[in-house]
Design a protein around this motif. Structure first.
Motif, PDB file in Angstrom:
ATOM      1  N   PRO A 248       0.899  -1.329   0.032  1.00 31.35           N
ATOM      2  CA  PRO A 248      -0.100  -0.124  -0.028  1.00 31.35           C
ATOM      3  C   PRO A 248       0.879   1.158  -0.012  1.00 31.35           C
ATOM      4  O   PRO A 248       0.364   2.379  -0.689  1.00 31.35           O
ATOM      5  N   ASP A 249       1.992   1.328   0.459  1.00 30.48           N
ATOM      6  CA  ASP A 249       2.794   2.469   0.836  1.00 30.48           C
ATOM      7  C   ASP A 249       3.451   2.720  -0.474  1.00 30.48           C
ATOM      8  O   ASP A 249       3.580   3.843  -1.085  1.00 30.48           O
ATOM      9  N   PHE A 251       2.026   1.766  -3.538  1.00 33.34           N
ATOM     10  CA  PHE A 251       1.125   2.395  -4.399  1.00 33.34           C
ATOM     11  C   PHE A 251       0.812   3.767  -4.177  1.00 33.34           C
ATOM     12  O   PHE A 251       0.752   4.472  -5.259  1.00 33.34           O
ATOM     13  N   ASP A 252       0.849   4.237  -3.046  1.00 32.14           N
ATOM     14  CA  ASP A 252       0.282   5.611  -2.796  1.00 32.14           C
ATOM     15  C   ASP A 252       1.588   6.439  -2.945  1.00 32.14           C
ATOM     16  O   ASP A 252       1.144   7.619  -3.631  1.00 32.14           O
ATOM     17  N   ASN A 253       2.658   6.122  -2.855  1.00 31.74           N
ATOM     18  CA  ASN A 253       3.775   6.940  -2.914  1.00 31.74           C
ATOM     19  C   ASN A 253       4.150   6.935  -4.381  1.00 31.74           C
ATOM     20  O   ASN A 253       4.303   8.326  -5.080  1.00 31.74           O
ATOM     21  N   ARG A 255       2.165   6.424  -7.254  1.00 29.48           N
ATOM     22  CA  ARG A 255       0.903   7.210  -7.584  1.00 29.48           C
ATOM     23  C   ARG A 255       0.878   8.526  -7.562  1.00 29.48           C
ATOM     24  O   ARG A 255       0.827   9.711  -8.424  1.00 29.48           O
ATOM     25  N   GLY A 256       1.266   9.081  -6.093  1.00 28.45           N
ATOM     26  CA  GLY A 256       1.615  10.607  -5.668  1.00 28.45           C
ATOM     27  C   GLY A 256       2.643  11.137  -6.395  1.00 28.45           C
ATOM     28  O   GLY A 256       2.473  12.224  -6.846  1.00 28.45           O
ATOM     29  N   GLU A 259       1.361  11.809 -10.053  1.00 20.68           N
ATOM     30  CA  GLU A 259       0.461  12.865 -10.168  1.00 20.68           C
ATOM     31  C   GLU A 259       1.091  14.122  -9.985  1.00 20.68           C
ATOM     32  O   GLU A 259       0.885  15.189 -10.737  1.00 20.68           O
TER      33      GLU A 259
END
Length: 289
Positions: A248-249, A251-253, A255-256, A259
């Motif tokens: 999860p970390d 994926f979030d990092n 993706r961020g 973006e």
């Protein structure tokens, strides 16, 4: 004779390499587990793996010989998992040229040379999957880990190109970007600090101190992460992406990061435009890179 697929995995003495070997064995695959010191692989041998000594920084000619030896064990290698690597930390300036070269010799050129040693077999057989273990750092360019992140960014780039170049031979390639997993990667063997200590690099030093301090408390379970990787890459009914964030970390990092880059490109778009010859009209059928 057994016809189940064969995994060859580098860097199996501990961490994700060890757990991926176990996950593949648990699913009935045949496994060739490798490490520089073959004696560290006895537990995997007892679980059914074939074990071989391998230093991915060996000369390219030696890796060609290794590939032939490994291929002849079962007459095939279906999944080549390039996992061996380590973390070179510190601000970029704090790393000597020799330390930077050593990082790339293991994390980049080791992957490049070993993969090239196996490609003639995979192309001839017209099947196979190359799995390169990168890091979310390859997309994040972290302060205090610039040399390491650059090496993983190179792996991501190689992987994307291989995924395109090798498609004609039905050979797949994917780069795996794990997040923080509870492995020995941050111990003294697998994580090193640039030897030129420069006190002014406060943020870089804080990164390394924090990274080492969290050892043993990371959120990611390496057994679960390894099982997820093995399960994902062995799918036969789905095209693989060139890159997959795991955790999860991650994926979030990642993706961020993408973006933020898109937003930055849009913000400065006017500076990218206006460089064509006067009157140039783009031909949609023309060759472009």
């Amino acid at each position: 004779m057994a016809t189940t697929p064969v995994f060859l995995i580098t860097g199996c003495s501990s961490g994700l390499g060890y757990e991926m070997s176990r996950a593949a064995l648990d699913r009935g695959f045949r496994v060739i587990a490798t490490a520089r010191r073959v004696e560290t692989l006895q537990t995997l041998k007892e679980q059914g793996a074939t074990i071989l000594s391998l230093d991915v920084t060996a000369p390219a000619a030696d890796l060609v010989t290794f590939a032939q030896t490994a291929w002849e064990i079962y007459g095939q290698v279906d999944y080549l998992v390039n996992n061996a690597g380590y973390v070179q930390g510190g601000a970029i300036e704090e790393n000597t040229p020799e330390e930077t070269q050593k990082q790339f010799n293991t994390n980049v050129f080791g992957v490049l040379n070993l993969t090239n040693a196996f490609l003639p077999y995979l192309r001839k057989r017209r099947s196979g999957t190359i799995v390169n273990i990168s890091s979310m750092g390859g997309s994040l360019s972290l302060v205090g880990a610039g040399v390491y992140c650059a090496s993983k960014a190179a792996i991501d780039s190689f992987s994307e190109t291989w995924s395109k170049e090798l498609a004609d031979f039905s050979v797949r390639c994917i780069s795996i970007q794990p997040g923080m997993f509870r492995t020995p990667v941050s111990n003294s063997t697998n994580s090193q600090r640039g030897s030129r200590q420069i006190p002014e690099y406060i943020a870089a030093n804080e990164t390394m101190v924090g990274y080492n301090a969290q050892t043993g408390t990371e959120r990611g379970d390496p057994a679960k992460g390894a099982a997820r990787i093995v399960e994902f890459v062995t799918q036969t009914n789905e095209d693989l992406p060139f890159c997959l964030a795991v955790g999860p970390d991650a994926f979030d990092n990642v993706r961020g990061a993408f973006e933020r880059r898109i937003a930055e490109m849009d913000r400065f778009k006017e500076w990218s435009m206006g460089t064509d010859f006067e009157g140039y009209v783009a031909d949609p059928a023309a060759y472009t890179i």
